[in-house]
Enzyme design. Structure first.
Site, PDB file in Angstrom:
ATOM      1  N   CYS A 111       0.824  -1.217   0.000  1.00  0.00           N
ATOM      2  CA  CYS A 111       0.000   0.000   0.000  1.00  0.00           C
ATOM      3  C   CYS A 111       0.857   1.266   0.000  1.00  0.00           C
ATOM      4  O   CYS A 111       0.365   2.345  -0.310  1.00  0.00           O
ATOM      5  CB  CYS A 111      -0.942   0.008   1.190  1.00  0.00           C
ATOM      6  SG  CYS A 111      -2.003  -1.435   1.258  1.00  0.00           S
ATOM      7  N   HIS A 249      -3.156   7.473   2.200  1.00  0.00           N
ATOM      8  CA  HIS A 249      -3.596   6.143   1.765  1.00  0.00           C
ATOM      9  C   HIS A 249      -4.955   5.845   2.400  1.00  0.00           C
ATOM     10  O   HIS A 249      -5.140   6.030   3.611  1.00  0.00           O
ATOM     11  CB  HIS A 249      -2.558   5.099   2.195  1.00  0.00           C
ATOM     12  CG  HIS A 249      -3.028   3.709   2.001  1.00  0.00           C
ATOM     13  ND1 HIS A 249      -3.552   3.279   0.805  1.00  0.00           N
ATOM     14  CD2 HIS A 249      -3.090   2.649   2.861  1.00  0.00           C
ATOM     15  CE1 HIS A 249      -3.914   2.014   0.928  1.00  0.00           C
ATOM     16  NE2 HIS A 249      -3.643   1.610   2.162  1.00  0.00           N
ATOM     17  N   ASN A 279     -10.229   0.062   0.048  1.00  0.00           N
ATOM     18  CA  ASN A 279      -8.764   0.177   0.043  1.00  0.00           C
ATOM     19  C   ASN A 279      -8.226  -0.482  -1.230  1.00  0.00           C
ATOM     20  O   ASN A 279      -8.292  -1.698  -1.374  1.00  0.00           O
ATOM     21  CB  ASN A 279      -8.226  -0.521   1.301  1.00  0.00           C
ATOM     22  CG  ASN A 279      -6.706  -0.501   1.375  1.00  0.00           C
ATOM     23  OD1 ASN A 279      -6.021  -0.134   0.421  1.00  0.00           O
ATOM     24  ND2 ASN A 279      -6.182  -0.915   2.521  1.00  0.00           N
TER      25      ASN A 279
HETATM   26  N1  ACO Z   1     -18.611  -8.230   9.427  1.00  0.00           N
HETATM   27  C1  ACO Z   1     -19.116  -8.454  10.657  1.00  0.00           C
HETATM   28  N2  ACO Z   1     -18.344  -8.778  11.709  1.00  0.00           N
HETATM   29  C2  ACO Z   1     -17.017  -8.869  11.501  1.00  0.00           C
HETATM   30  C3  ACO Z   1     -16.446  -8.654  10.243  1.00  0.00           C
HETATM   31  C4  ACO Z   1     -17.289  -8.323   9.177  1.00  0.00           C
HETATM   32  N3  ACO Z   1     -16.828  -8.069   7.943  1.00  0.00           N
HETATM   33  N4  ACO Z   1     -15.109  -8.816  10.355  1.00  0.00           N
HETATM   34  C5  ACO Z   1     -14.856  -9.124  11.635  1.00  0.00           C
HETATM   35  N5  ACO Z   1     -16.015  -9.164  12.325  1.00  0.00           N
HETATM   36  C6  ACO Z   1     -16.215  -9.466  13.739  1.00  0.00           C
HETATM   37  C7  ACO Z   1     -15.095 -10.305  14.327  1.00  0.00           C
HETATM   38  O1  ACO Z   1     -15.309 -11.662  14.087  1.00  0.00           O
HETATM   39  C8  ACO Z   1     -15.192  -9.955  15.779  1.00  0.00           C
HETATM   40  O2  ACO Z   1     -16.231 -10.703  16.348  1.00  0.00           O
HETATM   41  P1  ACO Z   1     -16.093 -11.282  17.841  1.00  0.00           P
HETATM   42  O3  ACO Z   1     -15.969 -10.085  18.720  1.00  0.00           O
HETATM   43  O4  ACO Z   1     -17.344 -12.050  18.011  1.00  0.00           O
HETATM   44  O5  ACO Z   1     -14.851 -12.125  17.837  1.00  0.00           O
HETATM   45  C9  ACO Z   1     -15.644  -8.491  15.768  1.00  0.00           C
HETATM   46  O6  ACO Z   1     -16.191  -8.251  14.472  1.00  0.00           O
HETATM   47  C10 ACO Z   1     -14.505  -7.525  16.027  1.00  0.00           C
HETATM   48  O7  ACO Z   1     -13.438  -7.897  15.190  1.00  0.00           O
HETATM   49  P2  ACO Z   1     -12.100  -7.094  15.217  1.00  0.00           P
HETATM   50  O8  ACO Z   1     -11.153  -7.648  14.197  1.00  0.00           O
HETATM   51  O9  ACO Z   1     -11.621  -6.996  16.621  1.00  0.00           O
HETATM   52  O10 ACO Z   1     -12.624  -5.678  14.734  1.00  0.00           O
HETATM   53  P3  ACO Z   1     -11.922  -4.298  14.795  1.00  0.00           P
HETATM   54  O11 ACO Z   1     -12.744  -3.380  15.571  1.00  0.00           O
HETATM   55  O12 ACO Z   1     -10.455  -4.407  15.109  1.00  0.00           O
HETATM   56  O13 ACO Z   1     -12.042  -3.854  13.265  1.00  0.00           O
HETATM   57  C11 ACO Z   1     -10.715  -3.640  11.308  1.00  0.00           C
HETATM   58  C12 ACO Z   1     -11.418  -4.593  12.246  1.00  0.00           C
HETATM   59  C13 ACO Z   1     -11.764  -2.810  10.590  1.00  0.00           C
HETATM   60  C14 ACO Z   1      -9.953  -4.450  10.276  1.00  0.00           C
HETATM   61  C15 ACO Z   1      -9.770  -2.761  12.147  1.00  0.00           C
HETATM   62  O14 ACO Z   1      -8.907  -3.544  12.911  1.00  0.00           O
HETATM   63  C16 ACO Z   1      -8.986  -1.832  11.324  1.00  0.00           C
HETATM   64  O15 ACO Z   1      -9.501  -0.848  10.851  1.00  0.00           O
HETATM   65  N6  ACO Z   1      -7.683  -2.088  11.177  1.00  0.00           N
HETATM   66  C17 ACO Z   1      -6.850  -1.323  10.285  1.00  0.00           C
HETATM   67  C18 ACO Z   1      -6.448  -2.220   9.235  1.00  0.00           C
HETATM   68  C19 ACO Z   1      -6.658  -1.675   7.898  1.00  0.00           C
HETATM   69  O16 ACO Z   1      -7.185  -0.629   7.676  1.00  0.00           O
HETATM   70  N7  ACO Z   1      -6.204  -2.465   6.976  1.00  0.00           N
HETATM   71  C20 ACO Z   1      -6.333  -2.126   5.631  1.00  0.00           C
HETATM   72  C21 ACO Z   1      -5.312  -2.851   4.883  1.00  0.00           C
HETATM   73  S1  ACO Z   1      -3.755  -2.501   5.362  1.00  0.00           S
HETATM   74  C22 ACO Z   1      -3.204  -1.251   4.544  1.00  0.00           C
HETATM   75  O17 ACO Z   1      -3.809  -0.792   3.655  1.00  0.00           O
HETATM   76  C23 ACO Z   1      -1.972  -0.705   4.991  1.00  0.00           C
END
Ligand code: ACO
Length: 322
Positions: A111, A249, A279
């Site tokens: 990215c 980004h 993304n």
């Molecule tokens: N729909 C519904 N529920 C979901 C989904 C989905 N698509 N995905 C995960 N869940 C659930 C999980 O199973 C979990 O359930 P549980 O509590 O019963 O175990 C719950 O939602 C919370 O999951 P987390 O992974 O803890 O959610 P979080 O609040 O951390 O959000 C996210 C996840 C959006 C990926 C967040 O961590 C984030 O924004 N991270 C940044 C990463 C990013 O932006 N990456 C992009 C690519 S990297 C790059 O471009 C550099």
């Protein structure tokens, strides 16, 4: 002399997939995706390849710049999702648009790729090697997603963006950049390719889809992006108040909102298109730039900061006068 962006272009697959569409094929919801990421929809390839999208973006950028393909001396494509290992996407574009005077190669910094490719072109051009360059960020990420893993596949989209750079008289253009890598954190965002497989060694195939520690990536981004921005501005004796727009980004709207809050700056200084496209990795910044350029939002003399970050980990920032 300055190295300036003189044209932008982008290309997206036709297929629009909304959060509700995804909710029909996996256990997710529009509410969850929007609230956690800011994404409403994304474009997904129904056959368009990285080379198809990259070529179209490149052609549109050249048209906007008023340059011909023969004038291009350097063509760099940032991608981590080429369909072919050989030849590289940049050489495929070179062939398709007949940019016969260009040296063409790909660069993979995930990215962070577009920013690293832009910096690479800027360094070559500043050193006097080339006068006209095209830098492309292009991805079809949907093919490296595990569509059984709802925590990653909902985040990404496919697309390509390109800019034309020209070395010309004046001071408007790229002012400077910083870039860094942290290979020790490679495991937080990874995707396997081929394992060793020859008559003397057969390794287990690597997991060929994206695996991500979302929280780690989030923490890394909100820490390192401001650090890079501060550094690039400090190097140029500029302050955060000097900047008109921050083109970051588009990984997650919450990451961008957190950074804006830390700087106590209005969110409208941080334009976003993640709601529409998700993304798109290395394509995010050039697609956003093209969108703003075509909407007339980028005015001559504006000071911009670009910042990219991604797997590697790679991260950096660049400043320019539009
Ligand atoms: N729909 C519904 N529920 C979901 C989904 C989905 N698509 N995905 C995960 N869940 C659930 C999980 O199973 C979990 O359930 P549980 O509590 O019963 O175990 C719950 O939602 C919370 O999951 P987390 O992974 O803890 O959610 P979080 O609040 O951390 O959000 C996210 C996840 C959006 C990926 C967040 O961590 C984030 O924004 N991270 C940044 C990463 C990013 O932006 N990456 C992009 C690519 S990297 C790059 O471009 C550099």
């Amino acid at each position: 002399m300055a190295v300036k962006v003189i044209g932008t272009g982008s290309a997206l697959p036709e297929k629009i997939v909304t959060n509700d569409d995804l909710a029909m094929i996996m256990d997710t919801s529009d509410e969850w995706i929007k609230e956690r990421t800011g994404i409403s929809k994304r474009r997904l390839s129904t056959g368009e390849t990285v080379a198809d999208l990259a070529t179209a973006a490149c052609e549109r950028a050249l048209e906007k710049a008023g340059k011909t393909a023969e004038e291009v001396e350097l063509l760099i494509v940032a991608t981590c999702t080429p369909e072919q290992l050989l030849p590289c996407v940049a050489c495929q574009i070179q062939d398709r648009i007949a940019a016969k005077n260009a040296v063409a190669f790909d660069l993979n910094a995930a990215c962070g790729g577009f920013l690293f490719a832009l910096n690479t072109a800027y360094a070559y051009m500043s050193a006097g090697f080339y006068k006209t360059a095209v830098v492309v960020g292009a991805e079809v990420l949907s093919k490296i997603m595990d569509w059984e893993d709802r925590s990653t596949c909902v985040l990404f989209g496919d697309g390509a963006g390109a800019v034309v750079l020209e070395k010309r008289e004046g001071i408007d253009g790229i002012l400077g950049f910083v870039q860094q890598s942290d290979g020790a954190k490679g495991h937080v965002l990874s995707c396997g390719s081929r394992a060793v497989n020859n008559p003397y060694c057969k390794q287990e195939p690597l997991y060929p889809y994206v695996i991500m520690d979302g929280r780690e990536v989030f923490q890394f981004a909100v820490r390192q992006v401001p650090a890079c921005i501060n550094q690039v501005l400090e190097n140029l004796d500029m302050t955060i108040e000097d900047v008109d727009l921050f083109l970051l980004h588009q990984a997650n709207a919450r990451i961008i909102e957190t950074i804006a809050r830390r700087y106590k700056l209005p969110i409208d200084k941080f334009p976003m298109n993640i709601s529409e496209y998700g993304n798109m990795s290395s394509a995010c910044i050039p697609v956003l730039m093209d969108q703003l350029n075509r909407e007339g939002e980028l005015k001559e003399g504006m000071k911009l900061v670009l910042s990219g970050f991604g797997a590697g980990l790679t991260f950096g920032a660049c400043t320019m006068i539009w």
